[in-house]
Design a protein around this motif. Structure first.
Motif, PDB file in Angstrom:
ATOM      1  N   GLU A  27       0.095   7.775  -7.018  1.00 36.93           N
ATOM      2  CA  GLU A  27       0.888   6.556  -6.870  1.00 36.93           C
ATOM      3  C   GLU A  27       1.038   6.180  -5.386  1.00 36.93           C
ATOM      4  N   ARG A  28       1.339   7.168  -4.535  1.00 36.70           N
ATOM      5  CA  ARG A  28       1.452   6.913  -3.098  1.00 36.70           C
ATOM      6  C   ARG A  28       0.124   6.402  -2.532  1.00 36.70           C
ATOM      7  N   ARG A  61      -0.578   2.788  -3.589  1.00 35.28           N
ATOM      8  CA  ARG A  61       0.287   1.867  -2.835  1.00 35.28           C
ATOM      9  C   ARG A  61      -0.219   1.696  -1.396  1.00 35.28           C
ATOM     10  N   GLU A  62      -0.711   2.768  -0.796  1.00 32.58           N
ATOM     11  CA  GLU A  62      -1.284   2.680   0.551  1.00 32.58           C
ATOM     12  C   GLU A  62      -2.507   1.771   0.562  1.00 32.58           C
ATOM     13  N   ARG A  91      -3.219  -0.554  -1.495  1.00 31.24           N
ATOM     14  CA  ARG A  91      -2.856  -1.913  -1.909  1.00 31.24           C
ATOM     15  C   ARG A  91      -2.069  -2.640  -0.819  1.00 31.24           C
ATOM     16  N   ALA A  92      -1.508  -1.916   0.136  1.00 29.11           N
ATOM     17  CA  ALA A  92      -0.607  -2.488   1.135  1.00 29.11           C
ATOM     18  C   ALA A  92      -1.140  -3.729   1.850  1.00 29.11           C
ATOM     19  N   PRO A 126       2.559  -7.732  -2.190  1.00 31.49           N
ATOM     20  CA  PRO A 126       2.799  -6.290  -2.286  1.00 31.49           C
ATOM     21  C   PRO A 126       2.886  -5.843  -3.745  1.00 31.49           C
ATOM     22  N   LEU A 127       2.557  -4.606  -3.975  1.00 33.19           N
ATOM     23  CA  LEU A 127       2.593  -4.039  -5.321  1.00 33.19           C
ATOM     24  C   LEU A 127       3.979  -3.450  -5.558  1.00 33.19           C
ATOM     25  N   ASP A 128       4.896  -4.305  -5.964  1.00 29.33           N
ATOM     26  CA  ASP A 128       6.263  -3.866  -6.209  1.00 29.33           C
ATOM     27  C   ASP A 128       6.464  -3.378  -7.636  1.00 29.33           C
ATOM     28  N   LYS A 155       6.052  -1.381 -11.101  1.00 29.23           N
ATOM     29  CA  LYS A 155       5.861   0.034 -11.396  1.00 29.23           C
ATOM     30  C   LYS A 155       4.405   0.281 -11.791  1.00 29.23           C
ATOM     31  N   LEU A 156       3.801   1.275 -11.186  1.00 24.07           N
ATOM     32  CA  LEU A 156       2.436   1.643 -11.557  1.00 24.07           C
ATOM     33  C   LEU A 156       2.476   2.435 -12.852  1.00 24.07           C
ATOM     34  N   LEU A 216      -5.220  -4.424 -10.988  1.00 24.21           N
ATOM     35  CA  LEU A 216      -5.023  -4.408  -9.537  1.00 24.21           C
ATOM     36  C   LEU A 216      -5.849  -5.483  -8.829  1.00 24.21           C
TER      37      LEU A 216
END
Length: 117
Positions: free
Chosen positions: A9-10, A13-14, A16-17, A22-24, A26-27, A37
């Protein structure tokens, strides 16, 4: 790597940043890299390579064209296939491809290798 999800998940998010939005949200494990995505095949390949390097996953069995068949199509061919898609199941299948989900990445992290279905 028993609980790979938080690390994955981290990582997602990196990656996708830099996106415009932004990917707010929930994955979830059923999120598809291409459809959910909105990553193009080149981005998927780039992310998969970085993911494999970071999490020590063997990618010998990975081929983006298996999951996103349009990856090796010219833009003109993609447009023509899109125009045919309302009338052709094979065109829809070609454009839709196969699922490439976060859950599949998580499972590969646990195994240490990508296994194509």
């Amino acid at each position: 790597m028993n609980d790979a999800w938080p690390d994955l998940e981290r990582f997602i998010r990196e990656k996708r940043a830099p996106a415009a939005l932004p990917l707010d949200d929930k994955l979830t494990r059923d999120m598809d890299l291409y459809h959910d995505l909105d990553w193009e095949p080149a981005k998927i390949v780039e992310v998969m390579r970085a993911w494999a390097d970071r999490f020590h996953v063997d990618l010998h069995d990975f081929d983006v064209r298996y999951y996103v068949p349009s990856a090796n199509m010219r833009k003109r061919d993609i447009v023509m296939t899109a125009l045919k898609s309302p009338f052709s199941a094979s065109a829809r299948e070609l454009l839709g491809g196969r699922s490439l989900t976060l859950g599949m990445l998580e499972e590969a992290m646990k195994r240490g290798a990508w296994k194509q279905d």
